[in-house]
Design a protein around this motif. Structure first.
Motif, short mmCIF file in Angstrom:
data_model
loop_
_atom_site.label_atom_id
_atom_site.label_comp_id
_atom_site.label_asym_id
_atom_site.label_seq_id
_atom_site.Cartn_x
_atom_site.Cartn_y
_atom_site.Cartn_z
N ASN A 77 -17.27 15.21 -22.45
CA ASN A 77 -17.17 16.32 -21.37
C ASN A 77 -16.10 16.06 -20.39
O ASN A 77 -15.58 16.79 -19.95
CB ASN A 77 -18.51 16.52 -21.09
CG ASN A 77 -19.50 17.26 -21.82
OD1 ASN A 77 -18.81 17.63 -23.28
ND2 ASN A 77 -20.66 17.04 -21.93
N ARG A 78 -16.10 14.75 -20.00
CA ARG A 78 -15.14 14.10 -18.69
C ARG A 78 -13.77 14.27 -19.41
O ARG A 78 -12.85 14.66 -18.40
CB ARG A 78 -15.75 12.77 -18.11
CG ARG A 78 -17.09 13.16 -17.48
CD ARG A 78 -17.11 11.51 -16.86
NE ARG A 78 -18.71 11.36 -16.70
CZ ARG A 78 -19.12 10.18 -16.32
NH1 ARG A 78 -18.18 9.21 -16.31
NH2 ARG A 78 -20.55 9.92 -16.07
N LEU A 79 -13.57 13.81 -20.36
CA LEU A 79 -12.07 13.57 -20.97
C LEU A 79 -11.51 14.95 -21.12
O LEU A 79 -10.28 15.15 -21.30
CB LEU A 79 -12.06 12.72 -22.21
CG LEU A 79 -12.40 10.99 -21.90
CD1 LEU A 79 -12.51 10.45 -23.25
CD2 LEU A 79 -11.38 10.61 -20.86
N GLU A 80 -12.52 15.70 -21.88
CA GLU A 80 -11.70 17.05 -22.47
C GLU A 80 -11.04 17.68 -21.45
O GLU A 80 -9.99 18.40 -21.74
CB GLU A 80 -13.02 17.99 -22.97
CG GLU A 80 -12.46 19.23 -23.71
CD GLU A 80 -13.34 20.01 -24.45
OE1 GLU A 80 -13.12 20.74 -25.15
OE2 GLU A 80 -14.83 19.77 -24.11
N PRO A 81 -11.23 18.28 -20.16
CA PRO A 81 -10.36 19.00 -19.38
C PRO A 81 -8.73 18.11 -19.27
O PRO A 81 -7.84 18.76 -18.88
CB PRO A 81 -10.85 18.89 -17.94
CG PRO A 81 -12.47 18.67 -18.32
CD PRO A 81 -12.40 17.81 -19.63
N VAL A 82 -8.82 16.70 -19.34
CA VAL A 82 -7.39 16.22 -19.24
C VAL A 82 -6.81 16.08 -20.58
O VAL A 82 -5.52 16.40 -20.70
CB VAL A 82 -7.74 14.63 -18.76
CG1 VAL A 82 -6.11 13.94 -18.82
CG2 VAL A 82 -8.46 14.76 -17.42
N LEU A 83 -7.50 15.99 -21.85
CA LEU A 83 -6.96 15.81 -23.03
C LEU A 83 -6.95 17.12 -23.83
O LEU A 83 -6.19 16.92 -25.13
CB LEU A 83 -7.83 14.59 -23.73
CG LEU A 83 -7.65 13.22 -23.24
CD1 LEU A 83 -8.49 12.31 -23.96
CD2 LEU A 83 -6.01 12.77 -23.11
N ASN A 84 -7.47 18.12 -23.33
CA ASN A 84 -7.52 19.34 -24.19
C ASN A 84 -6.79 20.55 -23.38
O ASN A 84 -7.46 21.49 -23.07
CB ASN A 84 -8.57 19.75 -24.47
CG ASN A 84 -8.90 20.86 -25.61
OD1 ASN A 84 -7.76 21.04 -26.38
ND2 ASN A 84 -9.82 21.60 -25.66
N LYS A 85 -5.64 20.13 -22.91
CA LYS A 85 -4.86 21.29 -22.12
C LYS A 85 -3.51 21.52 -22.83
O LYS A 85 -2.79 20.46 -23.19
CB LYS A 85 -4.76 21.17 -20.70
CG LYS A 85 -4.22 19.84 -20.20
CD LYS A 85 -4.16 19.47 -18.70
CE LYS A 85 -3.69 18.21 -18.34
NZ LYS A 85 -3.98 18.06 -16.92
N ASN A 86 -2.93 22.86 -22.81
CA ASN A 86 -1.25 22.75 -23.10
C ASN A 86 -0.54 22.50 -22.28
O ASN A 86 -0.58 22.44 -21.06
CB ASN A 86 -1.41 24.25 -23.53
CG ASN A 86 -2.17 25.01 -24.55
OD1 ASN A 86 -2.54 24.16 -25.46
ND2 ASN A 86 -2.96 25.82 -24.56
#
Length: 86
Positions: A77-86
């Motif tokens: 959940n912490r990593l997703e905003p950084v690694l899942n953006k276009n």
């Protein structure tokens, strides 16, 4: 962990037959060491830079998943905003 990593825009990841870590490529990453430092600052999640495993590891990150499921979900959940953006 692998199911989530494979759906993220910036990540290329395959599932190993046996392991306790994920070694995945981050699209567009120029320095795995700099990116690992960025992640620790922005997400408070420590990962190993791929370059630590030799030149062919550059462009990759390694994260251990030898932990309880709820902890892994919190990390993802912490990593997703950084690694899942276009």
């Amino acid at each position: 962990m692998f199911d989530r990593l494979r759906t993220w825009d910036q990540v290329e990841c395959s599932t190993p037959d046996a392991a306790f870590y994920a070694f995945f490529k981050v699209k567009g990453m120029k320095s795995s060491l700099d990116f690992a430092k960025k992640l620790i600052v922005e997400t408070n999640v420590g990962v190993a830079p791929g370059i630590a495993f030799g030149e062919s590891g550059e462009g990759h990150l390694r994260i251990c998943f030898a932990a309880k499921e709820d902890f892994i979900q919190e990390i993802m959940n912490r990593l997703e905003p950084v690694l899942n953006k276009n």
